[in-house]
Design an enzyme around this catalytic site. Structure first.
Site, PDB file in Angstrom:
ATOM      1  N   ASP A  52       4.703  -9.335   2.677  1.00  0.00           N
ATOM      2  CA  ASP A  52       5.703 -10.141   2.262  1.00  0.00           C
ATOM      3  C   ASP A  52       5.960 -10.211   0.732  1.00  0.00           C
ATOM      4  O   ASP A  52       5.265  -9.127   0.073  1.00  0.00           O
ATOM      5  CB  ASP A  52       5.129 -11.636   2.377  1.00  0.00           C
ATOM      6  CG  ASP A  52       3.782 -11.754   1.880  1.00  0.00           C
ATOM      7  OD1 ASP A  52       3.476 -11.166   1.131  1.00  0.00           O
ATOM      8  OD2 ASP A  52       3.001 -12.574   2.626  1.00  0.00           O
ATOM      9  N   ASP A  54       6.457 -11.870  -2.767  1.00  0.00           N
ATOM     10  CA  ASP A  54       6.347 -13.277  -3.585  1.00  0.00           C
ATOM     11  C   ASP A  54       7.014 -13.239  -4.819  1.00  0.00           C
ATOM     12  O   ASP A  54       7.074 -11.868  -5.343  1.00  0.00           O
ATOM     13  CB  ASP A  54       4.821 -13.556  -3.668  1.00  0.00           C
ATOM     14  CG  ASP A  54       4.105 -13.711  -2.628  1.00  0.00           C
ATOM     15  OD1 ASP A  54       4.582 -14.535  -1.755  1.00  0.00           O
ATOM     16  OD2 ASP A  54       2.978 -13.228  -2.332  1.00  0.00           O
ATOM     17  N   ASP A 137      -6.215 -12.913  -8.923  1.00  0.00           N
ATOM     18  CA  ASP A 137      -7.506 -12.615  -8.792  1.00  0.00           C
ATOM     19  C   ASP A 137      -7.996 -11.267  -8.966  1.00  0.00           C
ATOM     20  O   ASP A 137      -8.868 -11.127  -9.817  1.00  0.00           O
ATOM     21  CB  ASP A 137      -7.740 -12.743  -7.128  1.00  0.00           C
ATOM     22  CG  ASP A 137      -6.675 -11.917  -6.184  1.00  0.00           C
ATOM     23  OD1 ASP A 137      -5.761 -11.510  -6.681  1.00  0.00           O
ATOM     24  OD2 ASP A 137      -6.946 -12.210  -4.974  1.00  0.00           O
TER      25      ASP A 137
HETATM   26  P1  ATP Z   1      -1.305  -9.611   1.524  1.00  0.00           P
HETATM   27  O1  ATP Z   1      -0.836  -8.180   1.627  1.00  0.00           O
HETATM   28  O2  ATP Z   1      -2.525  -9.762   2.255  1.00  0.00           O
HETATM   29  O3  ATP Z   1      -0.263 -10.613   1.523  1.00  0.00           O
HETATM   30  P2  ATP Z   1      -1.127 -10.372  -1.266  1.00  0.00           P
HETATM   31  O4  ATP Z   1      -1.959  -9.857  -2.428  1.00  0.00           O
HETATM   32  O5  ATP Z   1       0.164 -10.747  -1.462  1.00  0.00           O
HETATM   33  O6  ATP Z   1      -1.701  -9.577  -0.016  1.00  0.00           O
HETATM   34  P3  ATP Z   1      -1.341 -13.169  -1.168  1.00  0.00           P
HETATM   35  O7  ATP Z   1      -2.541 -14.047  -0.336  1.00  0.00           O
HETATM   36  O8  ATP Z   1      -0.115 -13.357  -0.367  1.00  0.00           O
HETATM   37  O9  ATP Z   1      -2.112 -11.693  -1.219  1.00  0.00           O
HETATM   38  O10 ATP Z   1      -1.189 -13.617  -2.415  1.00  0.00           O
HETATM   39  C1  ATP Z   1      -0.263 -13.489  -3.289  1.00  0.00           C
HETATM   40  C2  ATP Z   1      -0.770 -13.188  -4.578  1.00  0.00           C
HETATM   41  O11 ATP Z   1      -1.339 -14.677  -5.218  1.00  0.00           O
HETATM   42  C3  ATP Z   1      -1.864 -12.208  -5.045  1.00  0.00           C
HETATM   43  O12 ATP Z   1      -1.619 -10.931  -4.942  1.00  0.00           O
HETATM   44  C4  ATP Z   1      -2.642 -12.571  -6.186  1.00  0.00           C
HETATM   45  O13 ATP Z   1      -2.004 -12.199  -7.246  1.00  0.00           O
HETATM   46  C5  ATP Z   1      -2.485 -14.218  -5.815  1.00  0.00           C
HETATM   47  N1  ATP Z   1      -3.502 -14.886  -5.238  1.00  0.00           N
HETATM   48  C6  ATP Z   1      -3.724 -15.179  -4.085  1.00  0.00           C
HETATM   49  N2  ATP Z   1      -4.867 -15.836  -3.663  1.00  0.00           N
HETATM   50  C7  ATP Z   1      -5.406 -15.815  -4.959  1.00  0.00           C
HETATM   51  C8  ATP Z   1      -6.823 -16.575  -5.385  1.00  0.00           C
HETATM   52  N3  ATP Z   1      -7.603 -17.139  -4.442  1.00  0.00           N
HETATM   53  N4  ATP Z   1      -7.022 -16.503  -6.636  1.00  0.00           N
HETATM   54  C9  ATP Z   1      -6.173 -15.843  -7.545  1.00  0.00           C
HETATM   55  N5  ATP Z   1      -4.916 -15.535  -7.048  1.00  0.00           N
HETATM   56  C10 ATP Z   1      -4.548 -15.414  -5.713  1.00  0.00           C
HETATM   57 MG    MG Z   2       1.199 -11.706   0.106  1.00  0.00          MG
END
Ligand code: ATP
Ligand code: MG
EC number: 2.7.7.19
Length: 406
Positions: A52, A54, A137
């Site tokens: 996705d 963001d 994170d």
């Molecule tokens: P995925 O491919 O699983 O979607 P993602 O890195 O995009 O990976 P998401 O859960 O969609 O993960 O979260 C988007 C962003 O928000 C992360 O890349 C990170 O920067 C931030 N984030 C998400 N969860 C946390 C957390 N628990 N603590 C701090 N930052 C977070």
């Molecule tokens: Mg994501």
């Protein structure tokens, strides 16, 4: 700010979702800063297809409501804007502030921090892009891509870690895990998914702090468990979770069956199940949480049923013991992971079907095939045959297969 210009040309606009681009352009045009961030940037830089996209911006949720007609505000811990398109939702977050700065504590009343265990309860503080970068994170999840100058902004060394294949928590690891223990699961999941190593100082506190997962609502842990096991890297994630004592925390019932040799039926089932699930995802086949949990907990369920049955052989039928065991097994599982009721009731059906399927002939057996969950139950039977390798079970699974083809 650390910035690597070499990376600049590696993101191509055509790999970014059209809707995400629309959101970015509209925000920029209205005079706001806006960036693609998180997994989207990380995966594009790695040459992978993002799950996705963001977006993050200095526009507040209220300003976004005015700018986008198709906008809805969501979230409690942190308010986010969802920009809704027919085919996807683009999540837009306002830059998060640094909650540790005293100034912020005074300025924003909706800030909440649990003093006892250091857990962050509410995070609704807006800040600059740099504050936002430090709130994320891991370093590789904290890269920002700007459409105005097509550059990647890196405040935390994410580009270096991406290049070297390192998962590194931003800031002091112990503090960051205490703020949000789910980060321990995320570190493990990304290390598995991206085939990267975990920086030693990021890995070290995990086994010590694994217990903190008990402070996380069971509904959030359920959601996380699906990301751990049903996004294509379940087997390797499982191995890493065991190594860091996290699996044992999430699945105490299963961990009770763990052996030194890794040869218990529960362990063999987990390996086979997760490898099969990964293969299905690789082949674009559907995966189902009902099957996942029905298979994971099958052997503990069977063991509990046998114990209850042996202890009550004069007063209970095996079927009754089996039914009581279902309540115990699922009840214990749900204490940690809130498996929704609509899933547990289907697991019940699938488990009971295992009993009925032990007989293949006669009218009742014929009726079984009409059961809406017969297909899933048959898949569990086949998986059990692969795990146990007993001639009876292999024969039974073959016969049911033949019967379905008639
Ligand atoms: P995925 O491919 O699983 O979607 P993602 O890195 O995009 O990976 P998401 O859960 O969609 O993960 O979260 C988007 C962003 O928000 C992360 O890349 C990170 O920067 C931030 N984030 C998400 N969860 C946390 C957390 N628990 N603590 C701090 N930052 C977070
Ligand atoms: Mg994501």
């Amino acid at each position: 700010m650390i910035m690597t210009s070499r990376i600049r040309k590696m993101i191509s606009r055509k790999n970014i979702s059209k809707n995400a681009l629309k959101v970015l352009y509209r925000l920029n045009k209205a005079g706001y800063e806006a960036y693609l961030v998180g997994g989207g940037v990380r995966d594009l830089l790695l040459g992978q297809k993002p799950k996705d996209f963001d977006v993050t911006t200095n526009a507040t949720p209220e300003q976004m409501i005015r700018l986008f007609r198709n906008c809805r505000l969501v979230g409690r811990r942190f308010i986010l804007a969802h920009i809704i398109f027919s085919s996807e939702i683009i999540e837009v977050a306002t830059f998060r502030g640094d909650h540790l700065e005293e100034d912020h504590n005074k300025k924003y009343s909706n800030f909440q921090f649990n003093k006892k265990n250091g857990m962050l309860l509410s995070d609704n503080i807006f800040g600059s892009i740099e504050d936002d970068a430090y709130r994320r994170d891991i370093t590789i999840n904290s890269l920002y891509y700007s459409m105005t100058d097509l550059s990647v902004r890196d405040y935390v060394g994410g580009l270096r870690d991406l290049k070297q294949g390192v998962i590194r928590l931003i800031g002091d690891p112990e503090t960051r895990y205490r703020e949000d223990p789910v980060r321990m699961l995320r570190v493990t999941r990304f290390a598995a998914k991206l085939n990267m190593s975990i920086a030693p100082e990021t890995a070290e506190p995990i086994p010590r702090l694994a217990l903190l997962l008990h402070n996380i609502p069971s509904s959030r842990l359920f959601e996380e468990s699906l990301k751990l096991f049903q996004t294509g890297y379940g087997y390797i994630t499982y191995c890493k979770l065991c190594k860091y004592q996290l699996f044992q925390l999430l699945f105490p019932t299963l961990a009770r069956d763990f052996t030194k040799t890794g040869n218990s039926t529960t362990e063999r089932m987990l390996v086979q199940l997760l490898k099969n699930t990964d293969d299905r995802i690789q082949n674009q086949m559907r995966v189902n949480p009902v099957f996942l949990f029905a298979a994971m907990f099958w052997y503990p369920q069977l063991k509990t049923a046998e114990i209850i049955s042996q202890n009550n052989s004069s007063s209970l039928t095996y079927y009754d013991s089996f039914s009581i065991a279902i309540n115990n097994t699922l009840g214990e599982a749900c204490q940690v992971l809130a498996i929704p009721r609509k899933i547990t009731s289907l697991i019940r059906d699938i488990w009971k079907l295992q009993l009925y399927m032990s007989r293949i002939y006669g009218k009742p057996a014929k009726k079984l095939m009409l059961h809406p969950k017969f297909g899933v139950a048959y898949n569990l039977l086949t998986l059990r045959a692969t795990v146990e390798k007993t001639p009876e079970l292999i024969e039974l699974s073959k016969n049911w297969n033949k019967r379905q083809l008639l």
